[in-house]
Design an enzyme around this catalytic site. Structure first.
Site, short mmCIF file in Angstrom:
data_model
loop_
_atom_site.label_atom_id
_atom_site.label_comp_id
_atom_site.label_asym_id
_atom_site.label_seq_id
_atom_site.Cartn_x
_atom_site.Cartn_y
_atom_site.Cartn_z
N LYS A 274 51.37 -51.75 -42.75
CA LYS A 274 50.33 -50.91 -42.13
C LYS A 274 50.62 -50.76 -40.64
CE LYS A 274 46.35 -52.38 -44.96
NZ LYS A 274 45.97 -51.10 -45.57
N ARG A 348 44.86 -53.62 -56.56
CA ARG A 348 44.88 -53.29 -57.99
C ARG A 348 45.87 -54.20 -58.73
NH1 ARG A 348 46.37 -47.31 -56.15
NH2 ARG A 348 45.08 -48.04 -54.45
#
Ligand code: BES
Ligand code: ZN
Ligand code: ZN
Length: 492
Positions: A274, A348
């Site tokens: 990020k 996920r």
């Protein structure tokens, strides 16, 4: 904070601070005149001079100088009658609580005369006061402890007969500590809240009748074949943990519910790193797991007759030398495979294991909480959680529980057609979709692991962390989800 009820008139209450809520432009209907008569119109004069109208959150402070048993008065506006809702009472109570601290009032009293739904409003007042008292100051060297309010007296003529009100208030008092625990866990710096630490905190706080905690280490995680958790953990020098919390109520004939929480203790994105700015708040990425711990920790106190198991896969997501790489494939315990194209879509990956494991127990309902996608924040903004479900009754119940609890959830669709977007050229699916509808894609991936168990996914990426101070919560972890989940469980 001790809460009492008194059946008495406004001029008889002995207290440090007497709080009088008033409705905007209906000041003449409040019990203010009882005071003003004896004070020879002085309050009215102040109201005129300050142009006080009773708009929401506006306040007027008045010292009674020994004329009444109440030392001070705080007149506080509720805003327009037709706009008053439970959250209005929470915010107004929070504001009053702060004023009480500021003047060092230890015993406070709240005149209580709502137009309707008085049980909910009374509970909302207590809730607002408890939430507003929260501070996270352990890392400040110059913090002075806020004044402690020791007792709150709710009063009005005829109030003490209100049994339903007392029950609603007890529920709030038993729920809020779970919210505050969750805030603490989220606010703690990410190098303190490691997976190991989170496991230890679960063991520390989930105690009491019917509650038990198991914390699985790396060996057990390997033997249980939790491949997603192991894949994400590869880039880290910290060990992963898998936390299982179980609540076994004493009653018979009960529903069984599974709660699953995302426990990424810090999300750097992994090799799909990020940018620095997006990483600043990424200690928040275990908010779902923290909410499961917070909620589970209160079950014995709320004495609910529901069997609940909490599952929290936890690790940080870092780009160490052994980190998983874009292009790697994970094989899950239900046989399904995922091609990892973006290591920042890690939530996920770890939830897939936990949902598959939980689904094997065939619970009546399964709910997961996860700070899953930035896309959900784009869609719904910072205060609203996204709700996805394969079971409309469950979705409706959760939406209602959230509304009653003062948390905002909005249902989003599981669009079957978008399964196209997660097709992989080498595996059953890939872990990212196209450029649009990212919250839905993420939910569709989770759905692959729940089978036909009635399931709901709460994407709490927005509301789990506040970017600024508000009446009910300082900047930082909010404890979002705990109140909704506990309300839902108590409705079963
Ligand atoms: N933890 C983030 C989601 C997030 C974003 C939470 C902002 C709170 C605030 C999650 O793991 C993530 O990075 N998701 C990616 C998915 C993408 C790579 C498909 C995202 O939302 O950008
Ligand atoms: Zn991520
Ligand atoms: Zn994440």
């Amino acid at each position: 904070m001790d809460v009492q009820f008194r059946d008495m008139t406004v001029d008889r209450v002995k207290t440090d601070l007497l709080i009088l809520p008033v409705v905007e432009r209906e000041l003449d209907r409040s019990p203010l005149y009882v005071f003003d008569r004896r004070l020879k119109g002085k309050i009215n004069e102040r109201i005129r001079k300050a142009k006080f109208t009773g708009s929401e959150g506006s306040t007027l402070f008045y010292s009674t100088a020994g004329i009444f048993p109440a030392a001070n008065l705080l007149i506080i506006g509720l805003g327009k009658a037709e706009e008053i809702e439970p959250d209005t009472w929470r915010r107004v109570a929070a504001r009053a609580r702060k004023e009480a601290s500021a003047v060092g009032a230890e015993e406070i009293a709240f005149y209580f005369a709502p137009a309707r739904e008085s049980e909910n409003a009374a509970a909302a007042v207590v809730e607002g006061m408890l939430l507003a008292a929260y501070q996270f100051t352990k890392y400040r060297s110059n913090s002075k402890p806020a004044g402690e309010v020791k007792s709150l007296t709710l009063f009005k003529p005829g109030l003490s007969r209100a049994g339903g009100m007392q029950k609603a208030i007890r529920e709030v008092q038993q729920t809020i500590p779970g919210v505050l625990l969750t805030r603490d866990l989220v606010n703690e710096p990410p190098s303190v809240t490691t997976a190991t630490f989170l496991g230890a905190q679960a063991q520390r706080y989930c105690r009491g009748r019917g509650l038990s905690v198991e914390v699985w280490g790396k060996k057990k995680i390997e033997s249980m074949k939790l491949a997603g958790l192991l894949a994400v953990n590869r880039g880290s020098s910290e060990e992963p943990r898998f936390i299982v919390i179980h609540y076994q109520p004493s009653g018979k004939k009960k529903k069984r519910v599974a709660l699953v929480g995302k426990g990424i203790t810090f999300d750097s994105g992994g090799l799909s790193l990020k940018p620095a700015k997006s990483m600043e708040t990424m200690k928040l990425d275990m908010s779902g797991g923290a909410a499961v711990i917070g909620a589970m920790s209160r079950l014995p106190h709320l004495n609910l007759n529901v069997e609940v198991t909490g599952y929290i896969p936890t690790t940080d997501n870092l780009p160490g030398g052994n980190a998983q790489k874009p292009g790697d494939v994970i094989r899950y315990l239900n046989g399904k495979t995922i091609e990892v194209l973006n290591t920042d879509a890690e939530g996920r990956l770890i939830l897939a294991d936990a949902l598959a494991l939980a689904a094997r127990q065939r619970p009546d309902y399964m709910i997961n909480l996860a700070t899953l996608t930035g896309a959900c924040v784009v869609a719904l903004g910072p205060q609203v959680g996204g709700l996805f479900s394969n079971h409309q009754w469950l979705a409706d119940q959760l939406t209602r529980s959230a509304r009653e609890a003062g948390e905002k959830l909005w249902q989003l669709p599981l669009v079957k057609e978008y399964r196209e977007h997660i097709k992989s050229s080498v595996a059953d699916m890939k872990n990212v979709g196209g450029p649009h509808g990212g919250a839905i894609t993420a939910a569709l991936i989770l759905q692959e692991f729940v089978g036909d168990v009635p399931w709901a996914h709460l994407d709490i990426a927005g509301p789990s962390f506040a970017e600024a101070d508000s009446a009910l919560c300082p900047k930082g972890g909010t404890g979002f989800g705990v109140r909704t989940v506990l309300r839902f469980l108590s409705s079963l």
